[in-house]
Write a protein that holds these residues in place. Structure first.
Motif, PDB file in Angstrom:
ATOM      1  N   UNK A  34     -76.833 -51.479 -94.536  1.00 52.37           N
ATOM      2  CA  UNK A  34     -76.054 -51.849 -93.351  1.00 52.37           C
ATOM      3  C   UNK A  34     -74.880 -52.750 -93.708  1.00 52.37           C
ATOM      4  N   UNK A  35     -75.027 -53.562 -94.760  1.00 55.78           N
ATOM      5  CA  UNK A  35     -73.924 -54.429 -95.186  1.00 55.78           C
ATOM      6  C   UNK A  35     -72.684 -53.610 -95.538  1.00 55.78           C
ATOM      7  N   UNK A  39     -64.812 -53.008 -75.676  1.00 51.72           N
ATOM      8  CA  UNK A  39     -63.682 -52.488 -76.456  1.00 51.72           C
ATOM      9  C   UNK A  39     -63.634 -53.076 -77.865  1.00 51.72           C
ATOM     10  N   UNK A  40     -64.338 -54.193 -78.094  1.00 57.33           N
ATOM     11  CA  UNK A  40     -64.328 -54.793 -79.427  1.00 57.33           C
ATOM     12  C   UNK A  40     -65.269 -54.080 -80.395  1.00 57.33           C
ATOM     13  N   UNK A  41     -66.143 -53.228 -79.865  1.00 53.90           N
ATOM     14  CA  UNK A  41     -66.932 -52.362 -80.742  1.00 53.90           C
ATOM     15  C   UNK A  41     -66.042 -51.201 -81.170  1.00 53.90           C
ATOM     16  N   UNK A  42     -65.984 -50.963 -82.458  1.00 54.18           N
ATOM     17  CA  UNK A  42     -65.158 -49.864 -82.951  1.00 54.18           C
ATOM     18  C   UNK A  42     -65.965 -48.577 -83.101  1.00 54.18           C
ATOM     19  N   UNK A  43     -67.163 -48.687 -83.700  1.00 57.67           N
ATOM     20  CA  UNK A  43     -67.959 -47.489 -83.933  1.00 57.67           C
ATOM     21  C   UNK A  43     -69.445 -47.797 -83.868  1.00 57.67           C
ATOM     22  N   UNK A  44     -70.221 -46.836 -83.378  1.00 58.46           N
ATOM     23  CA  UNK A  44     -71.673 -46.901 -83.461  1.00 58.46           C
ATOM     24  C   UNK A  44     -72.077 -46.409 -84.852  1.00 58.46           C
ATOM     25  N   UNK A  45     -73.036 -47.065 -85.454  1.00 63.51           N
ATOM     26  CA  UNK A  45     -73.484 -46.704 -86.806  1.00 63.51           C
ATOM     27  C   UNK A  45     -74.478 -45.557 -86.699  1.00 63.51           C
ATOM     28  N   UNK A  46     -74.102 -44.419 -87.270  1.00 63.98           N
ATOM     29  CA  UNK A  46     -74.945 -43.219 -87.212  1.00 63.98           C
ATOM     30  C   UNK A  46     -75.709 -42.986 -88.513  1.00 63.98           C
ATOM     31  N   UNK A  47     -75.195 -43.515 -89.611  1.00 65.92           N
ATOM     32  CA  UNK A  47     -75.788 -43.243 -90.929  1.00 65.92           C
ATOM     33  C   UNK A  47     -76.435 -44.525 -91.450  1.00 65.92           C
ATOM     34  N   UNK A  48     -77.759 -44.545 -91.474  1.00 66.38           N
ATOM     35  CA  UNK A  48     -78.479 -45.752 -91.897  1.00 66.38           C
ATOM     36  C   UNK A  48     -79.223 -45.546 -93.207  1.00 66.38           C
ATOM     37  N   UNK A  49     -78.878 -44.469 -93.932  1.00 67.54           N
ATOM     38  CA  UNK A  49     -79.488 -44.250 -95.255  1.00 67.54           C
ATOM     39  C   UNK A  49     -78.724 -45.008 -96.342  1.00 67.54           C
ATOM     40  N   UNK A  50     -77.714 -45.750 -95.943  1.00 64.20           N
ATOM     41  CA  UNK A  50     -76.980 -46.633 -96.858  1.00 64.20           C
ATOM     42  C   UNK A  50     -77.155 -48.063 -96.337  1.00 64.20           C
TER      43      UNK A  50
END
Length: 343
Positions: free
Chosen positions: A127-128, A114-125
């Motif tokens: 990560x920071x 539950x502490x994960x809010x979102x999976x990162x789908x866009x990695x063309x920007x």
């Protein structure tokens, strides 16, 4: 089962006044890189940690109703971060996924899913960016300005702490709506950033203004429609005298007050009545449901160079205490990020 070292940043004890690096300890423990049988937790390798002013409040000795996020002496600090999933007991996440959410200040974390809010789908920007412009500060700027602040095209906007993680975005989002935008910051370098990089119409160094009311009247002779509040104290007091009729003040933070044992008073509150001002506090977690809409708004503007972001990168978990303490002397320029690992 592989046991590996796990460097951590622990709170030494509750903090009074300005935090010091010595209020935190860097320790090395060990962790087993294997989920317990039947667990629905996730095992994470932390990559980038977000360093934010609100964390100072979590260092206080709790008073009043319990705060589940308050720090416990002897335990790791917690905050928003970008992590890689090593093993997952939750069907939404699998090994190798990149995620952002609420994690510990350590190299590896075993956490409730539950502490994960979102999976990162866009990695063309970068990560920071998910610690800042595409993370909590970005959503805070977006929701505070458009939802809480009800910004309208062409309005007059003032932003305090304007070169910080949230402020730099508030100004740029307002400019996308053809607003007149002025910000305050704590050095010439930061004020120059506002106008030269972020496209603000003006800015001033609050440390060099003996009369904040006069400074605001100079920049806003017709008054302020929306004040995005990040600092509180004397700035808020001066702003209240310069608000326009039916102005709005979304209250995001009050960094000038966090380290004071006695908070400064605000004397001009009657202007809220005279000018029918709406002053409303808000929290990022109130607005996470807007994240898909927020990405639709922001990602194209990032890719087209219409919104830019300045980060202050600190390398290594051991740099964490210095980076966090530095927020309160204005040492950082832009969003403060701590790199735990680049992979």
């Amino acid at each position: 089962m592989a046991q590996v070292r796990n460097k951590q940043v622990l709170l030494r004890d509750h903090v009074t006044g300005f935090p010091k690096e010595s209020d935190m300890n860097i320790v090395e423990s060990t962790i087993t890189l294997k989920l317990p049988q039947g667990s629905n937790h996730v095992l994470l390798k932390n990559l980038y940690l977000s360093c934010d002013p609100y964390m100072r409040n979590l260092m206080n000795k709790p008073e009043g109703p319990p705060n589940s996020r308050a720090y416990t002496p002897g335990s790791p600090l917690t905050g928003y971060g970008v992590s890689k999933v090593l093993e997952s007991g939750h069907p939404d996440y699998k090994e190798g996924d990149l995620v952002w959410g609420f994690t510990n200040w350590e190299e590896y974390s075993l956490l409730p899913s539950a502490q994960i809010l979102f999976k990162i789908e866009h990695t063309d920007v970068p990560l920071t960016y998910y610690t800042g412009i595409l993370g909590m500060p970005g959503v805070t700027a977006y929701a505070g300005l458009f939802e809480v602040g009800s910004l309208q095209k062409g309005e007059k906007v003032f932003v305090s702490a304007a070169s910080g993680a949230v402020g730099q975005l508030v100004g740029q989002f307002a400019k996308l709506k053809d607003c007149y935008v002025v910000g305050s910051a704590g050095s010439k370098e930061k004020v120059d950033l506002l106008t030269d990089k972020f496209g603000f119409d003006g800015g001033f160094n609050y440390k060099e203004e003996p009369d904040l009311d006069a400074a605001l009247k100079r920049h806003f002779p017709e008054g302020i429609d929306v004040y995005f509040e990040n600092v509180g104290g004397k700035t808020l007091d001066a702003v209240l005298m310069n608000m326009r009729l039916h102005g709005r003040i979304p209250v995001c933070g009050m960094i000038s007050q966090y380290n004071l044992t006695e908070h400064e008073g605000v004397t001009n509150l009657a202007h809220i009545i005279y000018k029918r001002v709406r002053l409303q506090g808000f929290n990022f977690m109130d607005w996470t449901h807007l994240y898909p809409k927020f990405l639709e708004f922001l990602l194209p503007n990032i890719r087209e160079g219409k919104v830019v972001y300045v980060e202050d990168i600190a390398e290594g978990l051991e740099s964490g205490p210095s980076a966090l303490v530095g927020l309160f002397s204005g040492r950082n320029v832009g969003k403060q990020v701590i790199v735990v690992s680049h992979e």
